[in-house]
Design a protein around this motif. Structure first.
Motif, PDB file in Angstrom:
ATOM      1  N   TRP A 199      98.492  11.857  -7.000  1.00 33.43           N
ATOM      2  CA  TRP A 199      97.211  12.215  -7.065  1.00 33.43           C
ATOM      3  C   TRP A 199      96.274  11.756  -5.942  1.00 33.43           C
ATOM      4  CZ3 TRP A 199      95.391  10.033 -12.702  1.00 33.43           C
ATOM      5  CH2 TRP A 199      96.401  10.860 -13.666  1.00 33.43           C
ATOM      6  N   SER A 200      96.930  11.392  -4.861  1.00 33.46           N
ATOM      7  CA  SER A 200      96.277  10.898  -3.559  1.00 33.46           C
ATOM      8  C   SER A 200      96.568  11.618  -2.296  1.00 33.46           C
ATOM      9  CB  SER A 200      96.356   9.207  -3.397  1.00 33.46           C
ATOM     10  OG  SER A 200      95.845   8.769  -2.412  1.00 33.46           O
ATOM     11  N   PHE A 201      96.407  10.953  -1.401  1.00 32.36           N
ATOM     12  CA  PHE A 201      96.747  11.337  -0.183  1.00 32.36           C
ATOM     13  C   PHE A 201      97.729  10.539   0.643  1.00 32.36           C
ATOM     14  CE2 PHE A 201      92.206  12.197  -0.566  1.00 32.36           C
ATOM     15  CZ  PHE A 201      92.137  13.705  -0.646  1.00 32.36           C
ATOM     16  N   ARG A 202      98.834  11.095   1.096  1.00 25.72           N
ATOM     17  CA  ARG A 202     100.011  10.414   1.632  1.00 25.72           C
ATOM     18  C   ARG A 202     100.463  10.615   3.017  1.00 25.72           C
ATOM     19  NH1 ARG A 202     103.494  12.819  -2.915  1.00 25.72           N
ATOM     20  NH2 ARG A 202     101.604  14.238  -2.775  1.00 25.72           N
ATOM     21  N   GLU A 203     100.611   9.674   3.570  1.00 27.09           N
ATOM     22  CA  GLU A 203     101.111   9.491   4.934  1.00 27.09           C
ATOM     23  C   GLU A 203     102.436  10.174   5.044  1.00 27.09           C
ATOM     24  OE1 GLU A 203      99.380   8.302   7.588  1.00 27.09           O
ATOM     25  OE2 GLU A 203      98.136   6.817   6.907  1.00 27.09           O
ATOM     26  N   ALA A 204     102.882  10.430   6.100  1.00 25.84           N
ATOM     27  CA  ALA A 204     104.370  11.115   6.404  1.00 25.84           C
ATOM     28  C   ALA A 204     105.615  10.388   5.882  1.00 25.84           C
ATOM     29  CB  ALA A 204     104.548  11.356   8.011  1.00 25.84           C
ATOM     30  N   SER A 205     105.177   8.869   5.973  1.00 30.55           N
ATOM     31  CA  SER A 205     106.156   8.190   5.500  1.00 30.55           C
ATOM     32  C   SER A 205     106.302   7.979   3.729  1.00 30.55           C
ATOM     33  CB  SER A 205     105.690   6.693   5.665  1.00 30.55           C
ATOM     34  OG  SER A 205     104.348   6.242   5.189  1.00 30.55           O
ATOM     35  N   GLY A 206     105.191   8.650   3.324  1.00 31.88           N
ATOM     36  CA  GLY A 206     105.119   8.537   1.818  1.00 31.88           C
ATOM     37  C   GLY A 206     104.400   7.807   0.994  1.00 31.88           C
ATOM     38  N   ALA A 259      92.614  15.694   8.171  1.00 35.85           N
ATOM     39  CA  ALA A 259      93.087  16.351   6.592  1.00 35.85           C
ATOM     40  C   ALA A 259      94.420  16.970   6.954  1.00 35.85           C
ATOM     41  CB  ALA A 259      91.904  17.378   6.516  1.00 35.85           C
ATOM     42  N   GLU A 260      94.687  17.802   7.978  1.00 36.56           N
ATOM     43  CA  GLU A 260      95.983  18.563   8.142  1.00 36.56           C
ATOM     44  C   GLU A 260      97.121  17.505   8.239  1.00 36.56           C
ATOM     45  OE1 GLU A 260      95.302  22.221  10.051  1.00 36.56           O
ATOM     46  OE2 GLU A 260      93.302  21.650  10.479  1.00 36.56           O
ATOM     47  N   SER A 261      96.987  16.309   8.588  1.00 34.56           N
ATOM     48  CA  SER A 261      98.310  15.259   8.929  1.00 34.56           C
ATOM     49  C   SER A 261      98.601  14.729   7.815  1.00 34.56           C
ATOM     50  CB  SER A 261      97.635  14.167  10.158  1.00 34.56           C
ATOM     51  OG  SER A 261      96.831  13.399   9.232  1.00 34.56           O
ATOM     52  N   LEU A 262      97.827  14.718   6.775  1.00 31.25           N
ATOM     53  CA  LEU A 262      98.364  13.824   5.252  1.00 31.25           C
ATOM     54  C   LEU A 262      99.100  15.065   4.357  1.00 31.25           C
ATOM     55  CD1 LEU A 262      95.061  12.043   4.847  1.00 31.25           C
ATOM     56  CD2 LEU A 262      97.154  11.193   5.795  1.00 31.25           C
ATOM     57  N   ASN A 263      99.591  14.317   3.534  1.00 32.50           N
ATOM     58  CA  ASN A 263     100.594  15.372   2.462  1.00 32.50           C
ATOM     59  C   ASN A 263      99.728  15.266   1.191  1.00 32.50           C
ATOM     60  OD1 ASN A 263     102.588  16.121   3.836  1.00 32.50           O
ATOM     61  ND2 ASN A 263     103.568  13.944   3.734  1.00 32.50           N
TER      62      ASN A 263
END
Length: 438
Positions: A199-206, A259-263
């Motif tokens: 439900w949130s925003f995640r880094e490339a690491s998860g 914005a475009e760097s997060l999952n």
């Protein structure tokens, strides 16, 4: 012959049997009666004297009157009553009216609500002055729920970290007719994001993304998050709160830069793309529209907080706040117009924090102009947040002590612009009893 065929033939003979003499007589009488009634209706002068069929004198007069002169019963058989029976609503039984002279309130944090002496001091201040309302944390800045709520949402029940008893509080507020506003920290939330990272925003690491202060945000594109937040609002309404105020109803600050760097899932807004300003603005406005519709049956007002500068620029592209789009969806807009939040040079002042009257006076004229543009779709008059704290973090020469006069100057600036509703913010819940809270 098989029994089935015999039964079919018996039934066939039954349907084809000729009518009896009495059946023919009855049928003839019915047909004759129908003809007489038809002629009576078509030739009333011939049959009227016999009292057979046709309109009465009153009916005939009514028939001959011009249609526009006939006044029908305005109520009608299926009209909706002006005041619907309470069974059509889910209102609480707490009876507190909207203040006749407008909301004049103070903020009480979840922590402050858990300090009996501090709480009593502030309630007494409201009772003894021109104040009449309190804004109370129901969902705190970190995502915890500050009082038990009536809800079937198990996630809400799980996240209760009680600092006050809502039912007991409502009895006190009702007795003194103090208007209760439930502050719900909307998308900033460390509690649910740890339980539902999707439900949130995640880094490339998860890992869940956090800002510089270690705080995470729910994804405003996610409609599961919408439902969770609105379920909290419904619980607050059932408890007795008369106004639901959504704070942090936005994306994280500076979101446009990462914005475009997060999952994260954009759901119904995916076609816009992660870099879309329009998508963010629609998501925030659509959430407020959804919340307003869902809360309508609870009989509460809906309000939203936004950064003060959004009114002066019309929108804040990174965080998704568009003044007019938001104002169309709620009953009240509360701009955070603290003089300390403006940059050097804003409104022509080198140190805006040192100009409480001037900043509020100039700001509120801009906001009123925005509302005039909206016309009939406008929210009610503004209900801005005023500064009741000293911003010494601004550094020497850039701030002043916010004493009695500084708070009074802000209230006076609103009154001079015919705005008589406001909210006062002090994170420590420490308010000046010497201000004329008019």
């Amino acid at each position: 012959m098989p029994k089935f065929e015999q039964r079919q033939k018996r039934q066939y003979r039954h349907h084809k049997a000729p009518h009896s003499r009495w059946q023919w007589i009855v049928s003839g009488i019915l047909i004759l009666g129908a003809l007489v009634l038809l002629l009576a209706w078509r030739m009333p002068s011939l049959f009227g004297s016999l009292g057979i069929g046709g309109p009465t004198a009153n009916q005939q007069a009514l028939r001959e009157m011009p249609k526009d002169s006939i006044k029908m019963n305005n109520q009608g058989f299926l009209s909706v009553p002006k005041n619907k029976p309470s069974k059509f609503y889910r209102q609480s039984d707490v009876n507190i009216s909207y203040p006749n002279d407008g909301v004049k309130g103070i903020y009480l944090s979840a922590y402050g609500m858990g300090q009996p002496q501090l709480l009593e001091k502030n309630l007494k201040l409201v009772e003894d002055t021109g104040l009449n309302s309190v804004v109370i944390d129901v969902k705190s800045d970190w995502g915890s729920i500050a009082t038990p709520l009536t809800t079937d949402n198990e996630l809400i029940n799980k996240n209760v970290d009680q600092t006050f008893d809502g039912k007991t509080l409502m009895k006190r507020l009702e007795k003194s007719q103090i208007y209760p506003i439930a502050r719900i920290t909307t998308f900033k939330d460390n509690t649910v994001t740890s339980e539902h990272p999707e439900w949130s925003f995640r880094e490339a690491s998860g890992e869940v993304w956090t800002d510089a202060g270690g705080q995470s945000f729910l994804n405003p594109f996610n409609k599961d998050a919408w439902k969770y937040i609105v379920d909290i609002a419904k619980g607050a309404a059932q408890l007795g709160f008369k106004d639901i105020q959504f704070d942090y109803v936005r994306f994280p600050e500076g979101f446009e830069t990462f914005a475009e760097s997060l999952n994260y899932d954009m759901g119904d807004y995916a076609e816009y793309g992660k870099g879309s300003v329009e998508a963010r603005q629609h998501a925030i406005a659509d959430f407020l529209s959804y919340a307003n519709k869902e809360l309508r049956e609870y009989g509460v007002d809906v309000s939203a907080d936004l950064f003060g500068y959004v009114a002066t620029t019309k929108s804040a592209p990174g965080i998704g706040q568009n003044y007019q789009m938001m104002a169309e969806q709620v009953d009240h807009i509360s701009g955070m117009i603290y003089p300390s939040h403006w940059q050097a040079g804003d409104f022509g002042y080198p140190a805006p924090d040192k100009e409480p009257y001037g900043v509020v006076n100039q700001y509120i004229q801009v906001e009123k102009a925005n509302l005039e543009e909206l016309g009939k779709n406008a929210t009610k008059k503004p209900r801005p947040w005023l500064q009741a704290f000293t911003a010494d973090y601004l550094g020497s020469g850039m701030y002043m002590e916010y004493d009695t006069q500084a708070v009074q100057d802000q209230i006076n600036a609103l009154a001079d612009n015919d705005i008589h509703e406001y909210l006062l913010w002090n994170a420590a819940n420490d308010y000046d009893p010497n201000v004329d809270y008019k």
